[in-house]
Motif scaffolding. Structure first.
Motif, short mmCIF file in Angstrom:
data_model
loop_
_atom_site.label_atom_id
_atom_site.label_comp_id
_atom_site.label_asym_id
_atom_site.label_seq_id
_atom_site.Cartn_x
_atom_site.Cartn_y
_atom_site.Cartn_z
N ARG A 299 0.84 -1.22 0.00
CA ARG A 299 0.00 0.00 0.00
C ARG A 299 0.86 1.25 0.00
O ARG A 299 0.34 2.36 0.11
CB ARG A 299 -0.91 0.02 1.24
N ARG A 300 2.18 1.09 -0.05
CA ARG A 300 3.14 2.19 0.00
C ARG A 300 3.15 2.90 1.35
O ARG A 300 3.56 4.06 1.44
CB ARG A 300 2.89 3.19 -1.14
N ASP A 301 2.71 2.22 2.38
CA ASP A 301 2.78 2.76 3.73
C ASP A 301 4.11 2.31 4.33
O ASP A 301 4.19 1.42 5.18
CB ASP A 301 1.60 2.25 4.57
N VAL A 302 5.18 2.94 3.89
CA VAL A 302 6.54 2.50 4.20
C VAL A 302 6.85 2.66 5.69
O VAL A 302 7.46 1.78 6.30
CB VAL A 302 7.56 3.26 3.34
N SER A 303 6.44 3.77 6.27
CA SER A 303 6.77 4.01 7.68
C SER A 303 6.12 2.96 8.58
O SER A 303 6.74 2.49 9.55
CB SER A 303 6.31 5.41 8.11
N ARG A 304 4.89 2.57 8.24
CA ARG A 304 4.21 1.52 9.01
C ARG A 304 4.94 0.19 8.86
O ARG A 304 5.13 -0.55 9.84
CB ARG A 304 2.76 1.39 8.54
N ALA A 305 5.38 -0.12 7.65
CA ALA A 305 6.11 -1.37 7.41
C ALA A 305 7.41 -1.42 8.21
O ALA A 305 7.73 -2.43 8.84
CB ALA A 305 6.40 -1.52 5.92
N ALA A 329 12.28 -3.09 3.57
CA ALA A 329 11.53 -1.93 4.05
C ALA A 329 12.46 -0.75 4.35
O ALA A 329 12.15 0.40 4.01
CB ALA A 329 10.74 -2.31 5.30
N GLU A 330 13.59 -1.02 5.00
CA GLU A 330 14.53 0.05 5.32
C GLU A 330 15.09 0.68 4.03
O GLU A 330 15.25 1.91 3.95
CB GLU A 330 15.68 -0.49 6.18
#
Length: 438
Positions: A299-305, A329-330
């Protein structure tokens, strides 16, 4: 007259071709004791399984790193295989690290069950049910049957050309196709009759091995419930093992035929299962976070990942696959040093894992650490040979290092395997701009 003579010659060649295949390929099915056409010999079946097992294990995210559980599943599987109709096959059993609920058998008795499947089971009899079902497919020669169907279909559809031209060696040519079709053997969709037969054999093997056959029905109910709750979780399993209502009813009816001797709580063997799955249950919450992190990345919610995967690696610090996900993710979050550290940790924990080596190579490339990247990609290439994405990244490193000829050879190799998409387009454009292609 010539036309008629030619037609007669063709008919004779077709007959001889078919006769060669049928005479060379007769086998007795160990379950039914009936003669059947089989163009995969037991030796070919074993060789195919031995070749594919390491590859499919890597494709399934490698082995779940728990020796206690691996030994346990191997022991349960061997106990069942010993009472099957083909006890002398070189059976092997392992737990692969996929989160989905799945199990599969390769030719020659090479059988895998996913971590996701074992996590949702509740006793040893349920584990035995899954493994016994897969052993049933091996015992009844379902892989050999599928292979034979594919070869015969190819024979019948090519009568007008290559088969007639090679009539004298048709049998040998057909047998040699095992390498071409081997990769499709595990992607086969079993027929309803084959699934029914594997169900019947699976429960029979459970009883012979002194398990409560109710575990088989419990497993079917579990799969049905999980399928309703999370259909995507069972997509792989249902695509190859369709769970029909008729199969569930038949298994319940079959259960009633067995007496009360084994239908006891003790024969479900819940205690030993609980003892051998302690670590699995311990890391299960961390894998749930990792799976949610993968969804967040999609979902491109990188910070959550990143947040979820940092929590997951703290909860399960020895799980290489979770470190692989964290490295991805990092990197996506442009946290270069964190990505490199996570990738190195994954490789340290599981040096023979393809995904760990490949991701480490990609992360190091983006950090301009090209020689280190090449070392990781070279290791990945030894684990699974000639993957286009690995060759492409090696080319990118050589290009960045100014080694144009080596990069060009890599890009050309990629184009032999991949014809479309961004990777193929990049390779083609580079080769054109450098003058290697016109």
């Amino acid at each position: 007259m010539k036309s008629a003579a030619a037609s007669n010659t063709i008919v004779k060649k077709i007959f001889l071709c078919t006769l060669v295949v049928f005479v060379a390929g007769c086998a007795v099915n160990p379950v039914t004791h009936e003669s059947q056409l089989s163009l995969m010999s037991p030796q070919q079946e074993v060789a195919t399984g031995q070749e594919l097992y390491p590859l499919y294990t890597q494709m399934s995210f490698g082995l779940f790193q728990d020796p206690v559980l691996q030994d346990y599943v191997q022991t349960v599987g061997k106990r069942l295989a010993a009472v099957s109709h083909r006890p002398n096959m070189p059976y092997e059993f392992n737990v692969v690290n996929g989160s989905e609920m799945n199990a599969y058998a390769l030719p020659g008795g090479k059988i895998s069950i996913t971590r996701g499947m074992v996590t949702r089971l509740q006793n040893e009899a349920q584990l035995a049910a899954v493994l016994a079902h897969e052993i049933g497919h091996v015992s009844a020669m379902h892989h050999a049957t599928f292979y034979t169907r594919q070869v015969v279909a190819g024979l019948l559809t090519s009568i007008g050309s290559s088969v007639l031209q090679a009539a004298g060696v048709a049998g040998a040519d057909l047998i040699s196709q095992v390498g071409l079709l081997a990769a499709n053997l595990t992607l086969m969709k079993y027929s309803r009759d084959q699934e029914r037969q594997a169900d019947e054999l699976g429960m029979e093997y459970m009883v012979r091995a002194q398990y409560n056959p109710a575990g088989y029905v419990q497993t079917m109910a579990l799969l049905q419930e999980e399928g309703k709750r999370e259909p995507s979780l069972l997509e792989s399993f249902f695509s190859s093992h369709p769970l029909t209502t008729e199969r569930i009813v038949a298994s319940n009816q079959r259960l009633e035929k067995y007496g009360p001797e084994l239908r006891t709580p003790e024969a479900l063997r819940q205690g030993p299962f609980a003892e051998r799955t302690v670590y699995l249950r311990q890391v299960a919450p961390a894998y749930e976070k990792a799976d949610k992190a993968k969804e967040a990345l999609s979902r491109r919610d990188v910070s959550r990942a990143v947040q979820l995967l940092r929590q997951a690696t703290a909860e399960a610090p020895k799980e290489a696959l979770i470190w692989v996900y964290r490295a991805v993710a990092e990197k996506t979050a442009e946290n270069g040093s964190e990505a490199v550290a996570a990738a190195h940790r994954a490789v340290e924990l599981y040096p023979d894992m393809y995904h760990a080596r490949y991701v480490a190579g990609v992360v190091l490339f983006h950090e301009r650490r090209h020689q280190e990247s090449l070392e990781q990609l070279g290791a990945a290439n030894k684990i699974i040979k000639d993957q286009p994405q690995v060759i492409f990244m090696m080319g990118r490193n050589w290009e960045a290092m100014g080694q144009r000829d080596r990069a060009a050879r890599a890009y050309y190799a990629v184009l032999q395997k991949v014809k479309k998409g961004p990777m193929a387009q990049y390779c083609y454009q580079r080769l054109v701009s450098w003058g290697y292609l016109r």
